[in-house]
Design an enzyme around this catalytic site. Structure first.
Site, PDB file in Angstrom:
ATOM      1  N   GLY A   8       0.833  -1.203   0.000  1.00 60.79           N
ATOM      2  CA  GLY A   8       0.000   0.000   0.000  1.00 60.79           C
ATOM      3  C   GLY A   8       0.863   1.248   0.000  1.00 60.79           C
ATOM      4  O   GLY A   8       0.529   2.258   0.615  1.00 60.79           O
ATOM      5  N   GLY A  11      -0.255   5.209  -0.956  1.00 61.49           N
ATOM      6  CA  GLY A  11      -1.199   6.007  -0.183  1.00 61.49           C
ATOM      7  C   GLY A  11      -0.548   7.165   0.548  1.00 61.49           C
ATOM      8  O   GLY A  11       0.645   7.453   0.379  1.00 61.49           O
ATOM      9  N   GLN A  12      -1.354   7.824   1.390  1.00 61.99           N
ATOM     10  CA  GLN A  12      -0.886   9.032   2.073  1.00 61.99           C
ATOM     11  C   GLN A  12       0.333   8.752   2.940  1.00 61.99           C
ATOM     12  O   GLN A  12       1.323   9.483   2.904  1.00 61.99           O
ATOM     13  CB  GLN A  12      -2.006   9.628   2.929  1.00 61.99           C
ATOM     14  CG  GLN A  12      -1.615  10.963   3.582  1.00 61.99           C
ATOM     15  CD  GLN A  12      -2.564  11.394   4.670  1.00 61.99           C
ATOM     16  OE1 GLN A  12      -3.304  10.588   5.234  1.00 61.99           O
ATOM     17  NE2 GLN A  12      -2.550  12.681   4.988  1.00 61.99           N
ATOM     18  N   ASP A  34       2.147  -1.570  -4.727  1.00 58.53           N
ATOM     19  CA  ASP A  34       0.785  -1.055  -4.712  1.00 58.53           C
ATOM     20  C   ASP A  34       0.042  -1.648  -5.902  1.00 58.53           C
ATOM     21  O   ASP A  34       0.634  -2.317  -6.756  1.00 58.53           O
ATOM     22  CB  ASP A  34       0.775   0.473  -4.770  1.00 58.53           C
ATOM     23  CG  ASP A  34      -0.441   1.069  -4.051  1.00 58.53           C
ATOM     24  OD1 ASP A  34      -0.244   1.859  -3.128  1.00 58.53           O
ATOM     25  OD2 ASP A  34      -1.585   0.727  -4.424  1.00 58.53           O
ATOM     26  N   ASP A  51      -1.571  -6.786  -5.496  1.00 59.30           N
ATOM     27  CA  ASP A  51      -2.852  -6.745  -4.801  1.00 59.30           C
ATOM     28  C   ASP A  51      -2.638  -7.471  -3.485  1.00 59.30           C
ATOM     29  O   ASP A  51      -2.352  -8.676  -3.469  1.00 59.30           O
ATOM     30  CB  ASP A  51      -3.922  -7.452  -5.640  1.00 59.30           C
ATOM     31  CG  ASP A  51      -5.302  -7.450  -4.983  1.00 59.30           C
ATOM     32  OD1 ASP A  51      -5.389  -7.104  -3.780  1.00 59.30           O
ATOM     33  OD2 ASP A  51      -6.282  -7.806  -5.659  1.00 59.30           O
ATOM     34  N   TYR A 140     -14.460   0.858   9.788  1.00 58.57           N
ATOM     35  CA  TYR A 140     -13.021   1.137   9.862  1.00 58.57           C
ATOM     36  C   TYR A 140     -12.519   0.871  11.276  1.00 58.57           C
ATOM     37  O   TYR A 140     -11.500   0.194  11.468  1.00 58.57           O
ATOM     38  CB  TYR A 140     -12.781   2.590   9.464  1.00 58.57           C
ATOM     39  CG  TYR A 140     -11.356   3.070   9.606  1.00 58.57           C
ATOM     40  CD1 TYR A 140     -10.373   2.685   8.705  1.00 58.57           C
ATOM     41  CD2 TYR A 140     -11.001   3.960  10.618  1.00 58.57           C
ATOM     42  CE1 TYR A 140      -9.068   3.149   8.820  1.00 58.57           C
ATOM     43  CE2 TYR A 140      -9.699   4.429  10.737  1.00 58.57           C
ATOM     44  CZ  TYR A 140      -8.746   4.016   9.838  1.00 58.57           C
ATOM     45  OH  TYR A 140      -7.457   4.478   9.953  1.00 58.57           O
ATOM     46  N   LYS A 144      -9.941  -1.980  12.829  1.00 58.17           N
ATOM     47  CA  LYS A 144      -8.741  -1.623  13.571  1.00 58.17           C
ATOM     48  C   LYS A 144      -8.664  -2.359  14.912  1.00 58.17           C
ATOM     49  O   LYS A 144      -7.592  -2.819  15.315  1.00 58.17           O
ATOM     50  CB  LYS A 144      -8.677  -0.112  13.779  1.00 58.17           C
ATOM     51  CG  LYS A 144      -8.372   0.676  12.511  1.00 58.17           C
ATOM     52  CD  LYS A 144      -7.087   0.215  11.849  1.00 58.17           C
ATOM     53  CE  LYS A 144      -6.706   1.057  10.642  1.00 58.17           C
ATOM     54  NZ  LYS A 144      -5.532   0.511   9.924  1.00 58.17           N
TER      55      LYS A 144
END
Length: 318
Positions: A8, A11-12, A34, A51, A140, A144
């Site tokens: 990933g 991402g940010q 990614d 993936d 979400y 977590k």
């Protein structure tokens, strides 16, 4: 020397963490991956298309690159996840389970961030303790909490060196956020530079914990390098830096951009999520167990954000 895989990476967090880790461990020792190609991340180090739900492909990357530490940053964020809870579950938990299983098989360290979103309306609001009731009201947050429990389970059951922090809202001048409740605290800086006007989706008095990205990146490295014998709480540590409302951060920005105007158009979904989260976190366990100590305060962050975004705008990069 560590050989690190960042899943990933586009991402940010991942887009900055990749470069940060390459600066520490060497470009060739940090493999970014990614779903889509990323020219920037592939320019100065290895990049692979992956993936994270493809367990076989994931395991092959770990084996081929002789990885010994996995950073799993794959997730649909809070507001986006509420639009499609089934997809959020599939992606967030699927990527996590693959990470933990592959870490077990190949004896890797692993890091999967948790979040302030793991807490819920019944958690203490101010100075939320490390160990307290956690009953989130978003998919979400549910993912977590489960992620924290799975990390501890894999450590206790299989000896997997799983570690995690609970990130607050993250503020960055590199990559725009994607569907989080705290996104307003990034977006306002861009509009302060570009249009001098911002429409805020969060009510003016809503406190939430926030952190500047450089501190977040340092937290990842510091925890992963920490002496495991000192870690009482592995999954997951509260970390904190600053807590503010939209009113407070906007006033701080107006010190440097006095012409900035604000209006409020509260998004009921984002506001309900914000109201369910703590106002501030108690991060004393992270400070005691691995020396956590943030460097950036709100004013220093504001000056740096406006400087960097202003330079991008002047070059036509926004």
């Amino acid at each position: 020397m560590k050989k690190i895989l960042i899943v990933g990476a586009g991402g940010q967090i991942g887009s900055e963490l990749t470069m940060h880790l390459r600066g520490i461990y060497g470009n060739n020792n940090v493999v970014a991956c990614d779903l889509k190609p990323n020219e920037k991340l592939g320019a100065n180090g290895p990049f692979e298309i992956l993936d994270a739900l493809d367990a076989q492909g994931f395991a092959k990357l770990v084996k081929d690159h002789q990885i010994d530490a996995i950073y799993n940053l794959v997730a649909l964020l809070s507001a986006t996840g509420e639009k499609n809870p089934q997809l959020a579950w599939k992606i967030n938990i699927g990527a996590l389970m693959n990470t933990l299983e592959i870490a077990r098989e190949y004896n890797c360290q692993c890091f999967t961030p948790s979040s302030i979103g793991a807490f819920g309306p019944s958690s203490p609001k101010d100075g939320t303790p490390q160990d307290t009731v956690m009953r989130p009201t978003t998919i979400y947050g549910v993912c977590k909490v489960l992620g924290e429990m799975l990390g501890d389970y894999y450590f206790q059951r299989f000896g997997v060196d799983a570690r995690s922090v609970r990130f607050p809202g993250l503020i960055s001048n590199v990559t725009l956020p994607g569907g989080g409740t705290t996104d307003y605290a990034v977006e306002v800086y861009y509009e302060a530079v570009k249009s001098k006007h911002f429409v805020c989706p969060i009510a003016p008095e809503s406190y939430m914990d926030m952190m500047y990205m450089p501190d977040a990146l340092n937290a990842c490295v510091q925890l992963m390098e920490a002496d495991p014998s000192k870690l009482v709480h592995r999954n997951s540590f509260n970390i904190a830096s600053m807590s503010f409302t939209p009113e407070i951060i906007f006033a701080n920005i107006k010190k440097y951009v006095p012409e900035l105007t604000i209006e409020y158009n509260v998004d009921p979904v984002k506001q309900a999520i914000a109201d369910s989260w703590p106002n501030s976190l108690d991060d004393s366990c992270a400070r005691e167990e691995w020396g956590w100590n943030p460097k950036w305060d709100m004013d220093a962050m504001t000056q740096d954000m406006l400087k960097v975004i202003g330079e991008k705008h002047a070059k036509g990069l926004l």
